[in-house]
Structure formats: structure tokens, C-alpha cells
Design a protein around this motif. Structure first.
Motif, short mmCIF file in Angstrom:
data_model
loop_
_atom_site.label_atom_id
_atom_site.label_comp_id
_atom_site.label_asym_id
_atom_site.label_seq_id
_atom_site.Cartn_x
_atom_site.Cartn_y
_atom_site.Cartn_z
N GLY A 35 0.91 -1.24 -0.03
CA GLY A 35 0.24 0.01 -0.01
C GLY A 35 0.99 1.26 0.09
O GLY A 35 0.28 2.23 -0.32
N ILE A 36 2.32 1.21 0.14
CA ILE A 36 3.03 2.54 0.42
C ILE A 36 3.69 2.64 -0.82
O ILE A 36 4.01 3.77 -1.43
CB ILE A 36 3.85 2.29 1.63
N VAL A 37 4.39 1.31 -1.28
CA VAL A 37 5.46 1.42 -2.42
C VAL A 37 4.84 2.26 -3.78
O VAL A 37 5.36 3.04 -4.33
CB VAL A 37 6.18 0.40 -2.64
N LEU A 153 -10.61 -12.74 7.84
CA LEU A 153 -9.81 -11.98 8.57
C LEU A 153 -8.85 -11.54 7.85
O LEU A 153 -8.33 -10.31 7.79
CB LEU A 153 -9.35 -12.79 9.86
N ASP A 154 -8.02 -12.34 7.22
CA ASP A 154 -7.17 -11.82 5.85
C ASP A 154 -7.44 -11.02 5.15
O ASP A 154 -6.67 -9.68 4.86
CB ASP A 154 -6.27 -13.11 5.26
N GLY A 155 -8.63 -11.15 4.42
CA GLY A 155 -8.97 -10.26 3.61
C GLY A 155 -9.32 -8.67 4.01
O GLY A 155 -8.97 -7.84 3.57
N VAL A 156 -10.03 -8.73 5.34
CA VAL A 156 -10.31 -7.41 5.88
C VAL A 156 -8.97 -6.73 6.18
O VAL A 156 -8.80 -5.48 5.91
CB VAL A 156 -11.05 -7.75 7.25
N LEU A 161 -4.98 -2.49 4.87
CA LEU A 161 -3.77 -1.90 4.70
C LEU A 161 -3.71 -1.12 3.43
O LEU A 161 -2.77 -0.06 3.44
CB LEU A 161 -2.81 -3.15 4.48
N PHE A 162 -4.42 -1.44 2.50
CA PHE A 162 -4.57 -0.64 1.20
C PHE A 162 -5.11 0.62 1.32
O PHE A 162 -5.10 1.62 0.37
CB PHE A 162 -5.23 -1.47 -0.03
N LEU A 167 -2.64 6.65 3.15
CA LEU A 167 -2.84 7.93 4.01
C LEU A 167 -1.29 8.11 4.81
O LEU A 167 -1.17 9.33 5.05
CB LEU A 167 -3.97 7.33 5.06
N LEU A 168 -0.71 6.81 5.11
CA LEU A 168 0.37 7.04 5.38
C LEU A 168 1.59 7.79 4.68
O LEU A 168 2.22 8.79 5.19
CB LEU A 168 1.27 5.79 6.01
#
Length: 414
Positions: A35-37, A153-156, A161-162, A167-168
Motif C-alpha cells: 500500500g506504500i510503495v 480476517l486476512d482479506g479485511v 492496509l491498502f 494515508l501514511l
């Protein structure tokens, strides 16, 4: 690993599986890089070259090599095990991101073709922590209901994260140049992978011993054939989402809303997906995942059709939240159906193909939306997204029904 059936499968039970919390936390730390790169690379290349065309080309190559080579990287993990495959991938990925940082941070930026080549190489080395973590979940438990909750849980978590990654980056670029986001993404991937491969749950996978090679040799050549329909369903979901993202931007511009309103509207889609994923994991479903999958994909259609009738963002946001309610459940069910269709030694590849499907669909949807918006109103574009979801559901349902008929005919009469 756990093989006993669970009487009341819950999210708490998922996190109580042996080594689940430490393995999942490490995987999420590394996956935050996803989500960052991309956004950091786009901003850094744009600032270094002053060219949107150069940034767009670099991003297209980074995304293309990352998505379409994902099954090949997953095959290396299935063959050699996570520890032996992920470590060199991560080393190459972080080294290339470091090189890219140097190229965009110097007094004179490198030529756009050089930047494009480095970003393409970095994308090709992206470690597939998501598919590998889903293979770990399948190894931690044989209870299908509990596995569905693990996938939910993994998908949520991945959805969040995305959302949080950009936002970060937005906060970071206010304090440092965009290249700092590239460095942060590489560091997160390195730290997450290091913790992930040290987990006993990961060390137990694919040691490459003689028994593992014998099982792979005995696996049928068509071991991945059953992944076609789950990957197709995921591609249909991605296609609809790719259309929606760009159409929402056009919708807001035509009505003179600001960029912040676009962000909040798309956040409603993600919020709906998160709620739907948690709900899906909490329900004790009956029947195979392949039977539920087309119904969940079809659930997108009426909500997207409702979005076509929205007069403003205040009504569009709830409609997109309703569509999002089916996104995470559909993708989690696609991963579960793919896992059910393959031998254990092909789990990472199966998950990678579903992952490739949703990302490839998103790319095609964005490209298609660009063409549609050139000659159609946004209402018809939303309708086209709804039609794509419905058509995908019908094709997936036909394939599932055909598989069931073949399976019944193959059973000898008593």
C-alpha cells in the motif's frame, strides 16, 4: 498443525491457532509495503522527472510485472518452500527499491527509460506474502469453516492496509521527499519477511525433502485446473472495482466536488467490504465454496445498479458501501474455492492466480472505464460495472454446475 474440527469457529479461535498471531502479524507488516510503495514510486518519479508520462509508464511496468509474474513467483515458493524462495526475492526487491531511491534522489534524475527498467524489475521481484500467508492458514487448520474465517480476517486486514498505506504516504510526504516512502516500504517488507520466515508455521512448509518432491511428482498435471473459475470470479470483482474507482472521480468532477469527497466516497466502498468480510466469516455456511461464489459476485450487481441512480455523493456512498459488502466475501470465498480445488503442494500458486485475477481485472476495468467515460454518462458506466459483475456470476455458476454434473456422473452406481 491443527486437524481437529472446531465446534464454534470464531475469529478468536483463528488467532489461537499455533503460531497464527506471530505469523500473521509479520505477514501484515511486510504486506503494508504493497500500500506504500506504488504511490511513493509514482510521486517520486513525477517529482524527479517532472513528467506524468514517465511516472505513468514506470507505474504501469511496476504493477504489470508484479501482478502477472505473481504465479511464477508463487511456483518458486511451492517448489522450494517459503524460506528458500522468499528471502532472495525480498533481498532483490529491497535492493532494487534502494537503487530506485538513489536514482530519483540525486541532483540529476536518471533518464525515464532507466527508471522504468528499475521499477519493472522491482515489481517482478515483489514477494507474494499474501498468497503464502493464505497457504499457511490452510496448513494451520483443516476445518473449512475456520479456514473461511481465517481468509475473511486476512482479506479485511489487507483491505485496511491498502486504505491506510496511501494515508501514511500522504502524511510522510509532508515531512520528507516521496523517496522516503520507497525506503519505508522496502524496510517494512524486509522486516516482515524476516519475521515471517522465522515462524515455525512457515518453517514447516516445503523443506524440499524427498517426500515433498515425491508428492509434487505424483500431483496431476491439471492440478491447477480447478482454479480457473475462482480466478475468473476474482477477475470479475476486480473489473467492477476498476471501473468504479475511475467513474467515481468523473462523477465528482462533473458535480464540482473536491478530491476529499472522492476519497471519502471510495472509503465507503472499503468500509462496506470490511464489514462484509467480517460478516461472511462469522456465518456458518453450508455447501461448498464454489456454490456460494457466483451468488456473492452477483450481489455486487444490484448495488452498482443503484449507484447509477445516485444524484450526488451523499447517495452514491451508501450504494458503494452496499457493493463493497460483497467484495471481501467474494474474494475470500474465491481463495477458499481455489484451495479446495488443488493439492496442498499447489496452494501458493492457487492463491496467486486468484490474486492475479482480481488485480488484472482491476487494471482492465480502469482501462475500460477510461474508454467508456469518453462517450457515456457516469450512470451508464456504473450500469456497465453491474453488468460485468452479473455476467461473471452467471459464467461462474454455469462452470460450478457443470463441474457438479461431471462429478455426479463419475460416481459409479451402487
Amino acid at each position: 498443525m491443527s486437524s481437529k474440527p472446531v465446534t464454534r469457529p470464531t475469529y478468536a479461535v483463528v488467532l489461537q491457532l499455533p503460531y497464527a498471531r506471530r505469523t500473521f502479524a509479520a505477514a501484515l507488516l511486510g504486506r503494508m509495503s504493497y500500500g506504500i510503495v506504488p504511490l511513493s514510486v509514482m510521486l517520486a518519479v513525477t517529482r524527479a522527472t517532472g513528467s506524468y508520462a514517465a511516472a505513468g509508464t514506470a507505474m504501469a511496468l511496476f504493477g504489470g510485472t508484479s501482478v502477472f509474474l505473481s504465479p511464477a513467483r508463487a511456483a518458486l515458493i511451492d517448489r522450494h518452500g517459503p524460506r528458500r524462495a522468499l528471502v532472495p526475492m525480498t533481498a532483490a526487491y529491497t535492493a532494487l527499491l534502494g537503487l530506485l531511491t538513489a536514482l530519483v534522489s540525486g541532483p540529476g534524475a536518471a533518464a525515464p527509460p532507466v527508471l522504468a527498467a528499475v521499477t519493472a524489475a522491482a515489481g517482478a521481484c515483489t514477494p507474494p506474502l499474501g498468497p503464502t500467508m493464505r497457504a499457511v492458514w490452510a496448513r494451520l487448520t483443516r476445518d473449512r469453516e475456520l479456514l473461511l474465517r481465517a481468509y475473511g480476517l486476512d482479506g479485511v486486514a489487507e483491505e485496511l492496509l491498502f486504505v491506510s498505506g496511501p494515508l501514511l504516504v500522504g502524511g510522510l510526504v509532508g515531512l520528507a521527499p516521496p523517496a522516503a516512502g520507497i525506503v519505508l516500504g522496502g524496510c517494512l517488507m524486509a522486516a516482515g519477511t524476516a519475521g515471517f520466515v522465522r515462524s515455525p508455521a512457515v518453517r514447516a512448509m516445503g523443506h524440499g525433502d524427498g517426500r515433498g518432491r515425491a508428492r509434487r511428482a505424483a500431483a496431476p498435471r491439471g492440478a491447477l485446473r480447478g482454479v480457473v473459475r475462482p480466478a475468473l470470479a476474482a477477475a470479475g470483482v476486480g473489473l467492477a472495482l476498476g471501473v468504479v474507482d475511475l467513474v467515481v472521480v468523473a462523477f465528482a468532477e462533473q458535480r464540482h466536488y473536491g478530491d476529499d469527497a472522492v476519497a471519502w466516497t471510495l472509503a465507503a466502498l472499503s468500509a462496506g467490504s470490511a464489514v462484509g468480510g467480517l460478516f461472511n466469516g462469522a456465518v456458518a455456511w453450508r455447501g461448498p465454496a464454489r456454490a456460494r461464489l457466483p451468488l456473492l459476485v452477483a450481489g455486487l450487481a444490484p448495488a452498482l445498479a443503484g449507484a447509477a441512480l445516485a444524484p450526488g455523493l451523499a447517495t452514491l456512498a451508501p450504494a458503494l458501501a452496499g457493493a463493497g459488502f460483497f467484495v471481501a466475501p467474494a474474494l475470500a470465498t474465491a481463495y477458499l474455492a481455489a484451495d479446495e480445488a488443488v493439492v496442498p503442494e499447489a496452494r501458493v500458486r492457487a492463491g496467486a492466480w486468484v490474486n492475479t485475477g482480481v488485480n488484472a481485472g482491476g487494471t482492465a476495468g480502469a482501462a475500460g472505464a477510461g474508454l467508456l467515460l469518453g462517450g457515456l454518462p457516469t450512470a451508464l458506466c456504473f450500469t456497465a460495472a453491474a453488468a460485468a459483475a452479473l455476467l461473471t456470476a452467471l459464467v461462474t455458476a454455469w462452470g460450478a454446475a457443470r463441474t457438479d454434473r461431471v462429478g455426479q456422473e463419475a460416481v459409479p452406481a451402487a
